[in-house]
Design an enzyme around this catalytic site. Structure first.
Site, PDB file in Angstrom:
ATOM      1  N   GLU A 162       0.817  -1.327   0.027  1.00 20.63           N
ATOM      2  CA  GLU A 162      -0.010  -0.124  -0.213  1.00 20.63           C
ATOM      3  C   GLU A 162       0.825   1.446   0.003  1.00 20.63           C
ATOM      4  O   GLU A 162       1.991   1.224   0.600  1.00 20.63           O
ATOM      5  CB  GLU A 162      -0.953  -0.170   1.178  1.00 20.63           C
ATOM      6  CG  GLU A 162      -1.791  -1.252   1.467  1.00 20.63           C
ATOM      7  CD  GLU A 162      -2.465  -1.286   2.585  1.00 20.63           C
ATOM      8  OE1 GLU A 162      -2.450  -0.091   3.215  1.00 20.63           O
ATOM      9  OE2 GLU A 162      -2.978  -2.304   2.921  1.00 20.63           O
ATOM     10  N   CYS A 185       3.550   8.480   1.064  1.00 23.19           N
ATOM     11  CA  CYS A 185       4.189   7.710   1.880  1.00 23.19           C
ATOM     12  C   CYS A 185       4.383   6.206   1.268  1.00 23.19           C
ATOM     13  O   CYS A 185       3.301   5.479   0.946  1.00 23.19           O
ATOM     14  CB  CYS A 185       2.894   7.502   3.195  1.00 23.19           C
ATOM     15  SG  CYS A 185       3.115   6.335   4.283  1.00 23.19           S
ATOM     16  N   SER A 225       9.222   6.282  16.209  1.00 18.80           N
ATOM     17  CA  SER A 225       7.889   5.912  16.715  1.00 18.80           C
ATOM     18  C   SER A 225       8.107   5.252  18.367  1.00 18.80           C
ATOM     19  O   SER A 225       8.537   4.249  18.770  1.00 18.80           O
ATOM     20  CB  SER A 225       7.095   4.555  16.180  1.00 18.80           C
ATOM     21  OG  SER A 225       7.138   5.228  14.690  1.00 18.80           O
ATOM     22  N   LEU A 226       7.598   6.466  19.144  1.00 16.69           N
ATOM     23  CA  LEU A 226       7.977   6.014  20.678  1.00 16.69           C
ATOM     24  C   LEU A 226       6.594   5.448  21.420  1.00 16.69           C
ATOM     25  O   LEU A 226       6.753   4.348  21.833  1.00 16.69           O
ATOM     26  CB  LEU A 226       8.177   7.337  21.204  1.00 16.69           C
ATOM     27  CG  LEU A 226       8.915   7.230  22.595  1.00 16.69           C
ATOM     28  CD1 LEU A 226      10.138   6.420  22.867  1.00 16.69           C
ATOM     29  CD2 LEU A 226       9.428   8.826  23.102  1.00 16.69           C
ATOM     30  N   HIS A 227       5.668   6.058  21.271  1.00 21.47           N
ATOM     31  CA  HIS A 227       4.423   5.561  21.452  1.00 21.47           C
ATOM     32  C   HIS A 227       3.884   5.174  23.335  1.00 21.47           C
ATOM     33  O   HIS A 227       2.784   4.873  23.351  1.00 21.47           O
ATOM     34  CB  HIS A 227       3.811   4.403  20.738  1.00 21.47           C
ATOM     35  CG  HIS A 227       3.670   4.562  19.243  1.00 21.47           C
ATOM     36  ND1 HIS A 227       3.824   6.042  18.771  1.00 21.47           N
ATOM     37  CD2 HIS A 227       4.252   3.994  18.306  1.00 21.47           C
ATOM     38  CE1 HIS A 227       3.588   5.576  17.544  1.00 21.47           C
ATOM     39  NE2 HIS A 227       4.070   4.580  17.060  1.00 21.47           N
ATOM     40  N   CYS A 274       4.103  -4.718  16.307  1.00 22.05           N
ATOM     41  CA  CYS A 274       3.094  -3.761  17.102  1.00 22.05           C
ATOM     42  C   CYS A 274       1.774  -3.827  17.173  1.00 22.05           C
ATOM     43  O   CYS A 274       0.850  -4.140  16.137  1.00 22.05           O
ATOM     44  CB  CYS A 274       3.453  -2.342  16.719  1.00 22.05           C
ATOM     45  SG  CYS A 274       5.165  -1.958  16.451  1.00 22.05           S
ATOM     46  N   CYS A 326      -1.720   2.332   7.048  1.00 22.68           N
ATOM     47  CA  CYS A 326      -1.600   1.163   6.182  1.00 22.68           C
ATOM     48  C   CYS A 326      -1.688  -0.307   6.784  1.00 22.68           C
ATOM     49  O   CYS A 326      -1.630  -0.352   8.230  1.00 22.68           O
ATOM     50  CB  CYS A 326       0.047   1.240   5.644  1.00 22.68           C
ATOM     51  SG  CYS A 326       0.244   2.434   4.324  1.00 22.68           S
ATOM     52  N   GLY A 361       5.925  -1.855   6.785  1.00 21.04           N
ATOM     53  CA  GLY A 361       7.139  -2.301   6.982  1.00 21.04           C
ATOM     54  C   GLY A 361       8.014  -1.345   7.783  1.00 21.04           C
ATOM     55  O   GLY A 361       7.779  -0.176   8.075  1.00 21.04           O
ATOM     56  N   GLU A 362       9.206  -1.979   8.348  1.00 22.87           N
ATOM     57  CA  GLU A 362      10.194  -1.077   9.209  1.00 22.87           C
ATOM     58  C   GLU A 362      11.259  -1.048   8.114  1.00 22.87           C
ATOM     59  O   GLU A 362      12.134  -2.049   7.877  1.00 22.87           O
ATOM     60  CB  GLU A 362      10.557  -2.226  10.355  1.00 22.87           C
ATOM     61  CG  GLU A 362      11.717  -1.714  11.163  1.00 22.87           C
ATOM     62  CD  GLU A 362      11.836  -0.413  11.434  1.00 22.87           C
ATOM     63  OE1 GLU A 362      10.709  -0.026  12.354  1.00 22.87           O
ATOM     64  OE2 GLU A 362      12.619   0.295  11.131  1.00 22.87           O
ATOM     65  N   ASN A 402      -5.329   5.080  14.591  1.00 21.80           N
ATOM     66  CA  ASN A 402      -6.579   4.597  13.709  1.00 21.80           C
ATOM     67  C   ASN A 402      -7.017   3.093  14.283  1.00 21.80           C
ATOM     68  O   ASN A 402      -6.113   2.447  14.327  1.00 21.80           O
ATOM     69  CB  ASN A 402      -5.862   4.593  12.441  1.00 21.80           C
ATOM     70  CG  ASN A 402      -5.897   5.633  11.546  1.00 21.80           C
ATOM     71  OD1 ASN A 402      -6.941   6.392  11.518  1.00 21.80           O
ATOM     72  ND2 ASN A 402      -4.841   6.251  11.355  1.00 21.80           N
ATOM     73  N   SER A 417      10.722   6.664   8.959  1.00 30.15           N
ATOM     74  CA  SER A 417      10.089   6.361  10.544  1.00 30.15           C
ATOM     75  C   SER A 417      10.659   4.840  10.695  1.00 30.15           C
ATOM     76  O   SER A 417      10.612   3.907  10.173  1.00 30.15           O
ATOM     77  CB  SER A 417       8.827   6.487  10.237  1.00 30.15           C
ATOM     78  OG  SER A 417       8.067   6.037  11.422  1.00 30.15           O
ATOM     79  N   CYS A 454      -1.106  -2.071  15.047  1.00 27.88           N
ATOM     80  CA  CYS A 454      -0.609  -1.785  13.427  1.00 27.88           C
ATOM     81  C   CYS A 454      -1.218  -3.191  12.774  1.00 27.88           C
ATOM     82  O   CYS A 454      -0.687  -4.136  13.042  1.00 27.88           O
ATOM     83  CB  CYS A 454       0.710  -1.659  13.406  1.00 27.88           C
ATOM     84  SG  CYS A 454       1.478  -1.434  11.692  1.00 27.88           S
ATOM     85  N   CYS A 465       5.269  -6.658   7.988  1.00 24.00           N
ATOM     86  CA  CYS A 465       6.443  -6.603   9.002  1.00 24.00           C
ATOM     87  C   CYS A 465       6.550  -7.492  10.020  1.00 24.00           C
ATOM     88  O   CYS A 465       5.515  -7.952  10.634  1.00 24.00           O
ATOM     89  CB  CYS A 465       5.865  -5.065   9.410  1.00 24.00           C
ATOM     90  SG  CYS A 465       7.090  -4.421  10.436  1.00 24.00           S
TER      91      CYS A 465
HETATM   92  N1  SAH Z   1       7.766   0.698  10.780  1.00 28.07           N
HETATM   93  C1  SAH Z   1       8.064   1.950  10.943  1.00 28.07           C
HETATM   94  C2  SAH Z   1       7.477   2.735   9.925  1.00 28.07           C
HETATM   95  C3  SAH Z   1       6.031   2.487   9.565  1.00 28.07           C
HETATM   96  S1  SAH Z   1       4.710   2.706  10.509  1.00 28.07           S
HETATM   97  C4  SAH Z   1       7.622   2.547  12.255  1.00 28.07           C
HETATM   98  O1  SAH Z   1       6.869   1.627  12.934  1.00 28.07           O
HETATM   99  O2  SAH Z   1       7.974   3.779  12.616  1.00 28.07           O
HETATM  100  C5  SAH Z   1       4.424   4.300  10.302  1.00 28.07           C
HETATM  101  C6  SAH Z   1       3.715   4.974  11.602  1.00 28.07           C
HETATM  102  O3  SAH Z   1       2.560   4.524  11.597  1.00 28.07           O
HETATM  103  C7  SAH Z   1       4.604   4.682  13.104  1.00 28.07           C
HETATM  104  O4  SAH Z   1       4.702   5.455  13.509  1.00 28.07           O
HETATM  105  C8  SAH Z   1       3.383   3.566  13.292  1.00 28.07           C
HETATM  106  O5  SAH Z   1       3.559   3.563  14.806  1.00 28.07           O
HETATM  107  C9  SAH Z   1       2.337   4.173  13.105  1.00 28.07           C
HETATM  108  N2  SAH Z   1       0.896   3.364  13.214  1.00 28.07           N
HETATM  109  C10 SAH Z   1       0.999   2.156  12.694  1.00 28.07           C
HETATM  110  N3  SAH Z   1      -0.387   1.581  12.875  1.00 28.07           N
HETATM  111  C11 SAH Z   1      -1.173   2.765  13.392  1.00 28.07           C
HETATM  112  C12 SAH Z   1      -2.490   2.815  13.754  1.00 28.07           C
HETATM  113  N4  SAH Z   1      -3.401   1.874  13.599  1.00 28.07           N
HETATM  114  N5  SAH Z   1      -3.006   4.030  14.225  1.00 28.07           N
HETATM  115  C13 SAH Z   1      -1.901   5.423  14.181  1.00 28.07           C
HETATM  116  N6  SAH Z   1      -0.711   5.094  13.869  1.00 28.07           N
HETATM  117  C14 SAH Z   1      -0.186   3.743  13.387  1.00 28.07           C
HETATM  118 FE1  SF4 Z   2       5.775  -2.743  11.698  1.00 27.48          FE
HETATM  119 FE2  SF4 Z   2       5.845  -0.207  11.963  1.00 27.48          FE
HETATM  120 FE3  SF4 Z   2       3.634  -1.586  12.110  1.00 27.48          FE
HETATM  121 FE4  SF4 Z   2       5.404  -1.919  13.836  1.00 27.48          FE
HETATM  122  S1  SF4 Z   2       4.259  -0.020  13.429  1.00 27.48           S
HETATM  123  S2  SF4 Z   2       4.301  -3.425  13.111  1.00 27.48           S
HETATM  124  S3  SF4 Z   2       7.375  -1.577  13.038  1.00 27.48           S
HETATM  125  S4  SF4 Z   2       4.943  -1.267  10.257  1.00 27.48           S
END
Ligand code: SAH
Ligand code: SF4
Length: 342
Positions: free
Chosen positions: A84, A97, A206-208, A108, A325, A151-152, A282, A183, A111, A104
């Site tokens: 995507e 993007c 991505s700290l979260h 997480c 995504c 993906g990472e 999301n 990212s 995600c 991946c």
């Molecule tokens: N793998 C990398 C880059 C892709 S994810 C990473 O994790 O940073 C890109 C961003 O989208 C990251 O900050 C991730 O935490 C965030 N993300 C993933 N799923 C999400 C969701 N359901 N709602 C909001 N942000 C999300």
């Molecule tokens: Fe992979 Fe980034 Fe999604 Fe985590 S947030 S599963 S690292 S794509």
């Protein structure tokens, strides 16, 4: 291939160096068929067709937001995999993007991209093609790229770096590295490798979550590299590259959006030259996470700012088309291709 590699390859075919630049320019203007390379002799085109292939992505679905100009793409790859991308329109131009992997393996919990693990890495060409396909489809030029799709990127380090060098090549798409963000979920070894290259991209982390217990519960990568290790890598990265890092922080109702989280987060980020982007999570079908209401989001931001940390609440683009995504691919894989296509 980099231009130098293409020159070397064409040399093995007895071709002069200037042919490499011609072909490189065609490839990076989005041409996917050797026969469209009109200034290349027919015999060479035939040889290239025999020996080479041009990686391309095919548009399977296109979702256009009715609220803003965001377009979300589901692309298929040569081996039947799906990825995507999202095209976003801002005042300063178009941003794409891009995905860097099919799936991946970081897992997480919030995600959709990681639910079925990693299928495979994308090649640099497959990452580039996502931009070219969006440009062709809309007859536009893209000026900014964020590596924030599926993906990472630091788990696909070599291809991500190759992509960065190719996309910024002045014989190619010539998108400046300063206009690109990468990212990462916190792959510390990759952050150090990237620092060595000192590319003027923006690194987003991505700290979260503000503490290890919470972060490990939503981001398994934290069990390998905890917050201390990650923030040390960020400080070292800044020292080496002199680039500011931005942090992403997903606000999940009742999980990461509490006052305690805001206060702890501000404490942890003290002394790091940074900016924090707050992303209301999301919702994903496979989990029950919800985004906080507007007041809670603003309160979280104000708490951070009262402690001297600047924060921006990310505008949600394409909220009607599920523009975060992972979900489209899941639906496509499961054979549900009935969603609206325009
Ligand atoms: N793998 C990398 C880059 C892709 S994810 C990473 O994790 O940073 C890109 C961003 O989208 C990251 O900050 C991730 O935490 C965030 N993300 C993933 N799923 C999400 C969701 N359901 N709602 C909001 N942000 C999300
Ligand atoms: Fe992979 Fe980034 Fe999604 Fe985590 S947030 S599963 S690292 S794509």
């Amino acid at each position: 291939m980099y231009l130098g590699e293409l020159e070397e390859f064409l040399g093995t075919l007895g071709q002069p160096r200037f042919r490499a630049k011609q072909i490189f320019k065609w490839l990076h203007s989005g041409v996917c068929d050797f026969d469209e390379m009109t200034d290349i002799p027919k015999a060479l085109r035939e040889t290239l067709k025999e020996k080479c292939y041009i990686a391309d992505v095919k548009i399977v679905k296109r979702f256009k937001s009715k609220i803003d100009d965001t377009v979300k793409y589901l692309y298929s790859l040569y081996d039947g995999e799906y990825i995507e991308s999202v095209l976003m329109k801002y005042n300063h131009g178009y941003t794409v993007c891009v995905s860097t992997q099919v799936g991946c393996r970081m897992g997480c919990s919030f995600c959709a991209s990681g639910i079925n693990g990693l299928s495979r890495n994308l090649t640099a060409s497959e990452i580039l093609s996502q931009i070219m396909a969006a440009e062709r489809d809309n007859n536009i030029r893209v000026s900014n790229v964020v590596m924030m799709g599926m993906g990472e990127p630091l788990d696909n380090f070599d291809n991500s770096v190759r992509f960065l060098k190719l996309v910024s090549d002045d014989n190619g798409m010539n998108i400046g590295l300063r206009h690109i963000s990468l990212s990462t979920s916190g792959v510390v070894s990759g952050i150090y490798k990237l620092a060595e290259l000192s590319l003027p991209i923006t690194l987003s982390v991505s700290l979260h979550a503000p503490n290890d217990e919470l972060r490990s519960s939503i981001m398994p990568v934290n069990k390998k590299w905890n917050i201390d290790a990650l923030l040390k890598a960020c400080k070292d990265y800044q020292k080496i590259t002199t680039r500011r890092i931005s942090f992403e922080y997903a606000l999940i109702s009742g999980v990461t959006d509490t006052d305690e989280c805001a206060i702890e987060l501000a404490g942890r980020l003290k002394g790091i030259m940074s900016h924090i982007n707050l992303i209301p999570v999301n919702p994903v079908v496979e989990n029950s996470y919800k985004k906080p209401d507007r007041n809670r989001i603003l309160h979280f931001k104000e708490l951070l700012e009262s402690k001297g940390i600047t924060a921006t609440v990310r505008r949600t683009l394409g909220s009607d088309i599920n523009a975060s995504c992972g979900q489209l691919r899941r639906n496509a894989k499961e054979g549900d291709k009935n969603a609206d296509i325009q």
